[in-house]
Design an enzyme around this catalytic site. Structure first.
Site, PDB file in Angstrom:
ATOM      1  N   LYS A 241       0.936  -1.200  -0.210  1.00 36.83           N
ATOM      2  CA  LYS A 241      -0.029  -0.080   0.123  1.00 36.83           C
ATOM      3  C   LYS A 241       1.143   1.367  -0.123  1.00 36.83           C
ATOM      4  O   LYS A 241       0.540   2.243  -0.716  1.00 36.83           O
ATOM      5  CB  LYS A 241      -0.780   0.132   1.396  1.00 36.83           C
ATOM      6  CG  LYS A 241      -1.930  -1.097   1.305  1.00 36.83           C
ATOM      7  CD  LYS A 241      -2.791  -0.871   2.746  1.00 36.83           C
ATOM      8  CE  LYS A 241      -3.476  -2.179   2.544  1.00 36.83           C
ATOM      9  NZ  LYS A 241      -4.093  -2.566   3.884  1.00 36.83           N
ATOM     10  N   ARG A 242       1.843   1.245   0.619  1.00 37.32           N
ATOM     11  CA  ARG A 242       2.749   2.406   0.913  1.00 37.32           C
ATOM     12  C   ARG A 242       3.682   2.545  -0.341  1.00 37.32           C
ATOM     13  O   ARG A 242       3.948   3.523  -0.384  1.00 37.32           O
ATOM     14  CB  ARG A 242       3.635   2.384   2.305  1.00 37.32           C
ATOM     15  CG  ARG A 242       2.892   2.749   3.386  1.00 37.32           C
ATOM     16  CD  ARG A 242       3.631   2.702   4.898  1.00 37.32           C
ATOM     17  NE  ARG A 242       3.576   1.398   5.221  1.00 37.32           N
ATOM     18  CZ  ARG A 242       4.183   0.855   6.229  1.00 37.32           C
ATOM     19  NH1 ARG A 242       4.737   1.447   6.912  1.00 37.32           N
ATOM     20  NH2 ARG A 242       3.930  -0.298   6.928  1.00 37.32           N
TER      21      ARG A 242
END
Ligand code: GLU
Length: 301
Positions: A241-242
């Site tokens: 996600k990051r």
């Protein structure tokens, strides 16, 4: 007379900290295929105890993404609604308060045994005999038994053994902000929800022996474990996600066809599928994978 084996219960347990990306979707797909291939129940469990990282919109976005892919579930749970269950479990374990900061833990390791071995620093037990700096807010650590615990993976056939005192160390069950730790919650929930099969990303494989240690201390059965590889990008780096992996939501909202997304996920597993498939059409592929592994029987409670 032989008792019939308990019904299979599987789960997908996302942390609602952002939008699901293709890698999360592949794990979700495999967890669903596994529960359904074995005629089991499938649970959705939101692991939202790390409140600082949770995003309120992520619950609904996750549900919509899963529905869009056709990965339905039979029951839904949210960890933040179960805090008293975790409190009860912690009360049954031998714990002690710890006020050490991460930096202090690292300094203590360096002073005693040199550099930390493995990826993660092992807590050297600084507060075992009494809390240093008792005026600070305290985390609760589990006094791990002096034992070696082995985990077996039903999919990869791997076994991983860890000597708890030196390879795991007394780990945190409740953080100093009061949040219960993932390892505790996952073990309590899998037992309470009757989970027999834990299919999840391979990043959690090294944490499996400590989770089994907690199951034993709490007298819970150990489920079957199946760790699946994480999806990587063209550089071989794991989707995160990051790291800006494309969110599923963007594909869904951009009018992408579900069948094409599922086909891409299936092909990334080496399955030869048409350009457009449904989740149900992938069941024979997962069944074929299972047919090639030695599958242990489900533990009886
Ligand atoms: N919540 C964890 C994650 O999103 C998964 C936990 C598990 O499957 O045991 O990585």
């Amino acid at each position: 007379m032989n008792a019939s084996p308990p019904p299979v219960v599987g789960r997908f347990a996302p942390s609602p900290t952002g939008a699901l990306h293709l890698g999360n979707a592949r794990t979700a797909l495999l967890a669903w295929l596994h529960s359904r291939a074995l005629g089991g129940r499938h649970l959705l469990r939101f692991e939202d105890l790390d409140t600082g990282r949770v995003r309120d919109w992520a619950f609904d976005a996750t549900r919509r993404d899963l529905e869009w892919l056709g990965l339905g579930w039979d029951a839904e749970f949210t960890q933040s609604e179960r805090l008293d269950v975790y409190a009860e479990a912690v009360a049954r374990l031998s714990t002690y308060p710890c006020t050490c900061t991460r930096r202090e833990v690292l300094a203590a390791i360096q002073a005693s045994a040199g550099a930390p071995h493995g990826e993660e620093p092992v807590y050297p037990g600084t507060c075992r005999a009494g809390s240093v700096n008792p005026e600070r807010p305290a985390a609760l650590r589990w006094r791990v038994p002096g034992e070696t615990v082995c985990a077996h993976d039903a999919l990869t056939g791997e076994t991983l053994c860890q000597y708890l005192p030196t390879e795991v160390g007394d780990f945190v069950l409740r953080r100093n902000d009061g949040a219960y730790a993932y390892h505790l919650a996952v073990v309590v929930d899998d037992a309470a929800m009757g989970v027999t099969d834990v299919l999840r990303g391979a990043d959690l494989w090294p944490a499996t022996p400590r989770q089994i240690a907690l199951q034993r201390a709490l007298e819970f059965p150990t489920p079957r474990y199946l760790h699946v590889p994480l999806m990587t990008d063209f550089r071989g780096e794991r989707l995160a996600k990051r790291g800006g992996a494309p969110p599923l939501m963007a594909l869904r909202e951009g009018g992408e066809e579900t069948g094409r997304v599922l086909s891409t996920l299936a092909r990334s597993l080496g399955w030869e599928v048409p350009d457009d498939v449904s989740a149900g059409e992938l069941l024979p592929f997962w069944k074929a994978e299972l047919a090639t592994v030695q599958f242990p029987t489900i533990p009886q409670t």
